[in-house]
Design a protein around this motif. Sequence first.
Motif, PDB file in Angstrom:
ATOM      1  N   UNK A 159     -11.759   5.365   4.989  1.00  0.00           N
ATOM      2  CA  UNK A 159     -12.306   5.003   6.293  1.00  0.00           C
ATOM      3  C   UNK A 159     -11.320   4.049   6.973  1.00  0.00           C
ATOM      4  N   UNK A 160     -11.219   4.155   8.271  1.00  0.00           N
ATOM      5  CA  UNK A 160     -10.234   3.385   9.023  1.00  0.00           C
ATOM      6  C   UNK A 160     -10.386   1.876   8.847  1.00  0.00           C
ATOM      7  N   UNK A 161     -11.611   1.406   8.698  1.00  0.00           N
ATOM      8  CA  UNK A 161     -11.815  -0.047   8.537  1.00  0.00           C
ATOM      9  C   UNK A 161     -11.248  -0.570   7.212  1.00  0.00           C
ATOM     10  N   UNK A 162     -10.881   0.330   6.305  1.00  0.00           N
ATOM     11  CA  UNK A 162     -10.278  -0.089   5.026  1.00  0.00           C
ATOM     12  C   UNK A 162      -8.754   0.001   5.038  1.00  0.00           C
ATOM     13  N   UNK A 163      -8.170   0.213   6.217  1.00  0.00           N
ATOM     14  CA  UNK A 163      -6.720   0.438   6.335  1.00  0.00           C
ATOM     15  C   UNK A 163      -5.893  -0.684   5.706  1.00  0.00           C
TER      16      UNK A 163
END
Length: 195
Positions: A159-163
Motif C-alpha cells: 500500500x502506498x502509505x507504507x512506501x
Amino acid sequence: MPHCTPGMKIGLLGGSFNPPHMGHRLVAEMALRRLGLQKLWWMVTPGNPLKDHGVLEPLSERLRLSRDIAANPRISVTGFEAAHKIRYSADTVQLLKVRCPGVKFVWIMGADSLATFHLWQDWQDIFTAVPIAIIDRPGSTLSLLSSPAAQTFKKFRLREERAASLATMRPPAWVFLHGPRSSLSSSAIRAAEKS
C-alpha cells in the motif's frame, strides 16, 4: 561508482536521459522524500537496448546535462554502467549487490516503463533482487494494472502509505507512488528540437 556504506538506503534511477529534464528531477526528489532514501543514484546508461541509439547524444553530454538538472547534494549522477560495460539493468543490480553488501537499494522507474518491463532482459531477477518503486506518469496509470510485470508480482505490492518502509523490505516488494506528475518526456523534447 558513487560512495556508499552498509545500511544506507539508496534509490537507483536509470535511463538514457536523452535529454534529461525537470520531470526526471521531480521523480528523483519524490523518491528521496517518499521512500525515506538517503541518496539517489541517477544512472545515465550507455544506451537502452530497446531504444534507437541513432538519436543518442554522447554519454559525456548526457552526464553533464543530468548534473546540471539534478542540482541536489543527495543525488549522485553516474555513468558507472559504461565503465563496467553493463548493457542490462539486471546485470547492474547483480553488480551492486556484490560490490555494495548491506546497502538497501530500491529500483525506481516510471509507470510508463512498467508497461514494457516484461521485455527487459531478466526482468524477474530485478523484481526478486531489489524492492521497486513505480512512479506515476501521465497516461500510464492504467498500464500499471494490466502490465505483465504488475500481474506477475501483484501479491507483493505494498500500500502506498507504507512506501517509507520499502527499502528495508525483502524482495519481491513494490509500491506505486502517486504525486505531482510532469508531462515532459525526452522523446517529445527531441521532437520539438527537430521542428
